[in-house]
Write a protein that holds these residues in place. Structure first.
Motif, PDB file in Angstrom:
ATOM      1  N   ARG A  34       0.861  -1.184   0.000  1.00 46.14           N
ATOM      2  CA  ARG A  34       0.000   0.000   0.000  1.00 46.14           C
ATOM      3  C   ARG A  34       0.894   1.229   0.000  1.00 46.14           C
ATOM      4  NH1 ARG A  34      -2.616  -3.753   3.527  1.00 46.14           N
ATOM      5  NH2 ARG A  34      -4.704  -4.307   2.757  1.00 46.14           N
ATOM      6  N   ILE A  35       0.776   2.022  -1.070  1.00 48.66           N
ATOM      7  CA  ILE A  35       1.684   3.131  -1.313  1.00 48.66           C
ATOM      8  C   ILE A  35       0.900   4.431  -1.422  1.00 48.66           C
ATOM      9  CG2 ILE A  35       3.529   4.001  -2.800  1.00 48.66           C
ATOM     10  CD1 ILE A  35       4.093   1.221  -1.610  1.00 48.66           C
ATOM     11  N   VAL A  36       1.386   5.478  -0.768  1.00 49.14           N
ATOM     12  CA  VAL A  36       0.831   6.821  -0.936  1.00 49.14           C
ATOM     13  C   VAL A  36       1.777   7.612  -1.837  1.00 49.14           C
ATOM     14  CG1 VAL A  36       0.216   8.990   0.193  1.00 49.14           C
ATOM     15  CG2 VAL A  36      -0.378   6.809   1.267  1.00 49.14           C
ATOM     16  N   LEU A  37       1.250   8.099  -2.939  1.00 52.49           N
ATOM     17  CA  LEU A  37       2.039   8.808  -3.936  1.00 52.49           C
ATOM     18  C   LEU A  37       2.026  10.314  -3.691  1.00 52.49           C
ATOM     19  CD1 LEU A  37       0.798   6.868  -7.086  1.00 52.49           C
ATOM     20  CD2 LEU A  37       2.903   6.475  -5.787  1.00 52.49           C
ATOM     21  N   THR A  38       3.010  10.971  -4.254  1.00 47.38           N
ATOM     22  CA  THR A  38       3.113  12.419  -4.160  1.00 47.38           C
ATOM     23  C   THR A  38       3.177  13.010  -5.558  1.00 47.38           C
ATOM     24  OG1 THR A  38       4.345  14.228  -3.108  1.00 47.38           O
ATOM     25  CG2 THR A  38       5.648  12.424  -4.032  1.00 47.38           C
ATOM     26  N   GLY A  39       3.201  14.332  -5.628  1.00 49.25           N
ATOM     27  CA  GLY A  39       3.315  15.011  -6.907  1.00 49.25           C
ATOM     28  C   GLY A  39       4.584  15.840  -6.956  1.00 49.25           C
ATOM     29  N   GLY A  40       4.765  16.576  -8.050  1.00 50.89           N
ATOM     30  CA  GLY A  40       5.920  17.449  -8.177  1.00 50.89           C
ATOM     31  C   GLY A  40       6.938  16.936  -9.183  1.00 50.89           C
ATOM     32  N   SER A  41       7.933  17.751  -9.443  1.00 49.38           N
ATOM     33  CA  SER A  41       8.902  17.437 -10.493  1.00 49.38           C
ATOM     34  C   SER A  41       9.756  16.225 -10.165  1.00 49.38           C
ATOM     35  CB  SER A  41       9.784  18.652 -10.762  1.00 49.38           C
ATOM     36  OG  SER A  41      10.455  19.054  -9.580  1.00 49.38           O
ATOM     37  N   ILE A  42      10.160  16.070  -8.901  1.00 54.16           N
ATOM     38  CA  ILE A  42      10.984  14.912  -8.566  1.00 54.16           C
ATOM     39  C   ILE A  42      10.153  13.640  -8.634  1.00 54.16           C
ATOM     40  CG2 ILE A  42      10.639  15.077  -6.060  1.00 54.16           C
ATOM     41  CD1 ILE A  42      13.848  14.008  -7.979  1.00 54.16           C
ATOM     42  N   ALA A  43       8.860  13.731  -8.296  1.00 54.09           N
ATOM     43  CA  ALA A  43       7.990  12.560  -8.438  1.00 54.09           C
ATOM     44  C   ALA A  43       7.892  12.139  -9.894  1.00 54.09           C
ATOM     45  CB  ALA A  43       6.608  12.864  -7.872  1.00 54.09           C
ATOM     46  N   THR A  44       7.807  13.111 -10.801  1.00 57.15           N
ATOM     47  CA  THR A  44       7.759  12.798 -12.227  1.00 57.15           C
ATOM     48  C   THR A  44       8.996  12.018 -12.644  1.00 57.15           C
ATOM     49  OG1 THR A  44       6.430  14.757 -12.736  1.00 57.15           O
ATOM     50  CG2 THR A  44       7.662  13.785 -14.550  1.00 57.15           C
ATOM     51  N   LYS A  45      10.153  12.423 -12.149  1.00 57.88           N
ATOM     52  CA  LYS A  45      11.389  11.710 -12.473  1.00 57.88           C
ATOM     53  C   LYS A  45      11.363  10.287 -11.918  1.00 57.88           C
ATOM     54  CE  LYS A  45      14.532  15.709 -12.720  1.00 57.88           C
ATOM     55  NZ  LYS A  45      15.081  15.441 -14.067  1.00 57.88           N
ATOM     56  N   ILE A  46      10.875  10.139 -10.690  1.00 53.92           N
ATOM     57  CA  ILE A  46      10.802   8.809 -10.091  1.00 53.92           C
ATOM     58  C   ILE A  46       9.872   7.909 -10.896  1.00 53.92           C
ATOM     59  CG2 ILE A  46      10.035   7.515  -8.051  1.00 53.92           C
ATOM     60  CD1 ILE A  46      10.880   9.998  -6.395  1.00 53.92           C
ATOM     61  N   TYR A  47       8.690   8.413 -11.203  1.00 49.98           N
ATOM     62  CA  TYR A  47       7.718   7.596 -11.918  1.00 49.98           C
ATOM     63  C   TYR A  47       8.238   7.189 -13.297  1.00 49.98           C
ATOM     64  CZ  TYR A  47       4.611   9.431  -8.284  1.00 49.98           C
ATOM     65  OH  TYR A  47       4.040   9.787  -7.083  1.00 49.98           O
ATOM     66  N   GLY A  48       8.991   8.077 -13.926  1.00 50.54           N
ATOM     67  CA  GLY A  48       9.537   7.753 -15.235  1.00 50.54           C
ATOM     68  C   GLY A  48      10.565   6.641 -15.210  1.00 50.54           C
ATOM     69  N   ARG A  49      11.116   6.377 -14.042  1.00 47.37           N
ATOM     70  CA  ARG A  49      12.137   5.337 -13.914  1.00 47.37           C
ATOM     71  C   ARG A  49      11.595   4.035 -13.334  1.00 47.37           C
ATOM     72  NH1 ARG A  49      13.976  10.056 -14.376  1.00 47.37           N
ATOM     73  NH2 ARG A  49      16.080  10.566 -15.079  1.00 47.37           N
ATOM     74  N   VAL A  50      10.334   4.010 -12.987  1.00 45.52           N
ATOM     75  CA  VAL A  50       9.716   2.779 -12.494  1.00 45.52           C
ATOM     76  C   VAL A  50       9.655   1.761 -13.628  1.00 45.52           C
ATOM     77  CG1 VAL A  50       7.522   1.783 -11.760  1.00 45.52           C
ATOM     78  CG2 VAL A  50       8.392   3.850 -10.650  1.00 45.52           C
ATOM     79  N   SER A  51      10.075   0.562 -13.336  1.00 43.94           N
ATOM     80  CA  SER A  51      10.138  -0.480 -14.359  1.00 43.94           C
ATOM     81  C   SER A  51       9.466  -1.758 -13.882  1.00 43.94           C
ATOM     82  CB  SER A  51      11.601  -0.767 -14.710  1.00 43.94           C
ATOM     83  OG  SER A  51      11.711  -1.906 -15.528  1.00 43.94           O
ATOM     84  N   SER A  52       8.797  -2.431 -14.794  1.00 41.35           N
ATOM     85  CA  SER A  52       8.157  -3.703 -14.471  1.00 41.35           C
ATOM     86  C   SER A  52       9.176  -4.810 -14.262  1.00 41.35           C
ATOM     87  CB  SER A  52       7.184  -4.096 -15.594  1.00 41.35           C
ATOM     88  OG  SER A  52       7.872  -4.213 -16.823  1.00 41.35           O
ATOM     89  N   GLU A  53      10.435  -4.552 -14.603  1.00 41.13           N
ATOM     90  CA  GLU A  53      11.470  -5.570 -14.427  1.00 41.13           C
ATOM     91  C   GLU A  53      11.831  -5.773 -12.957  1.00 41.13           C
ATOM     92  OE1 GLU A  53      14.803  -4.415 -16.748  1.00 41.13           O
ATOM     93  OE2 GLU A  53      13.751  -4.605 -18.671  1.00 41.13           O
ATOM     94  N   ASN A  54      11.557  -4.732 -12.126  1.00 41.24           N
ATOM     95  CA  ASN A  54      11.986  -4.782 -10.729  1.00 41.24           C
ATOM     96  C   ASN A  54      10.916  -5.262  -9.757  1.00 41.24           C
ATOM     97  OD1 ASN A  54      14.447  -3.730 -11.575  1.00 41.24           O
ATOM     98  ND2 ASN A  54      13.762  -1.620 -11.297  1.00 41.24           N
ATOM     99  N   ALA A  55       9.650  -5.169 -10.147  1.00 40.49           N
ATOM    100  CA  ALA A  55       8.554  -5.561  -9.254  1.00 40.49           C
ATOM    101  C   ALA A  55       7.282  -5.670 -10.072  1.00 40.49           C
ATOM    102  CB  ALA A  55       8.367  -4.533  -8.136  1.00 40.49           C
ATOM    103  N   ASP A  56       6.319  -6.406  -9.537  1.00 35.79           N
ATOM    104  CA  ASP A  56       4.995  -6.443 -10.137  1.00 35.79           C
ATOM    105  C   ASP A  56       4.164  -5.347  -9.485  1.00 35.79           C
ATOM    106  OD1 ASP A  56       2.564  -6.897 -11.272  1.00 35.79           O
ATOM    107  OD2 ASP A  56       2.363  -8.977 -10.600  1.00 35.79           O
ATOM    108  N   TRP A  57       4.192  -4.170 -10.066  1.00 36.72           N
ATOM    109  CA  TRP A  57       3.509  -3.012  -9.512  1.00 36.72           C
ATOM    110  C   TRP A  57       1.997  -3.171  -9.520  1.00 36.72           C
ATOM    111  CZ3 TRP A  57       6.647   0.713  -7.459  1.00 36.72           C
ATOM    112  CH2 TRP A  57       7.994   0.660  -7.831  1.00 36.72           C
TER     113      TRP A  57
END
Length: 232
Positions: A34-57
């Protein structure tokens, strides 16, 4: 705990990988992450680097710490940012995405906040991601505003945000701190003073970020610019 990275890109990559590892570990343990997400420019960078290779999101469920009370799909909404960044890209089921009510939902802001509170899990979140503003605000809890002193309601309406748009819904400390881990993700020299205030005991009325902490873990992920005002 503090982790400092040379750049915002390095910070974003590290957080995306650590979040993937946490999602994988929780799922492997037989629980729903259970994850609480945030917004903002650094969040955009984080989300862009999320990959299905590392976890089943897709096995995780997602909430937001705050939201701008604008129409669904509006470019100012944090959920749109996350959907475009990784939720839609990785095929997260709609029933796992708990977006805050939008303007036009036929609820008042207070009703919308209370309705969102009912979607929150009884068990603690696994990770709450928090950005920090230059004024040391988190979610939509701003310095000098009454919402920082809320102790009963889990989500509240905000009518006069000093940062546009002015109307928002925000989780409160009772909700944000009901988490195993709190991860602050902060980038940029304009946030350095706010980070220093929050980490050196400034009262929450002046630095709301000082009031957020995890039940088991609190980590500050900073780039060198955001960490530049910390005591040496």
């Amino acid at each position: 705990m503090i982790e400092i990275f040379d750049s915002a890109d390095d910070l974003a990559l590290a957080v995306s990988r650590q979040l993937a590892a946490r999602v994988h570990a929780v799922a492997t343990a037989g629980r729903t992450p259970r994850i609480v997400l945030t917004g903002g420019s650094i969040a955009t960078k984080i989300y862009g680097r999320v990959s299905s290779e590392n976890a089943d999101w897709r096995v995780a469920e997602y909430w937001w710490g705050d939201e701008r009370f604008v129409p669904e799909g509006h470019e100012d909404r944090n959920d749109r940012q996350a959907r475009e960044g990784f939720l839609d890209r990785l095929g997260i089921p709609d029933e796992h995405v708990h977006a805050m009510p939008a303007h036009g939902c036929e609820l008042s802001m207070a009703e919308a906040a209370d309705a969102y509170a009912k979607t929150l899990p009884e068990d603690p979140f696994d990770v709450v991601l928090l950005g920090v503003g230059p004024d040391a605000h988190i979610a939509s809890l701003f310095p000098g505003h009454p919402q920082v002193h809320e102790t009963e309601r889990l989500a509240v309406e905000v009518f006069d945000s000093p940062k546009p748009p002015p109307e928002r819904i925000s989780l409160t400390y009772p909700a944000l701190n009901h988490t195993r881990a709190t991860w602050f993700v902060v980038s940029g020299a304009d946030k350095a003073e706010a980070v220093a205030k929050a980490m050196t005991g400034t009262p929450i009325d002046q630095a709301p970020a000082a009031g957020a902490r995890g039940l088991e873990e609190t980590v500050w992920f900073l780039d060198t610019a955001a960490a530049s005002r910390l005591p040496r």
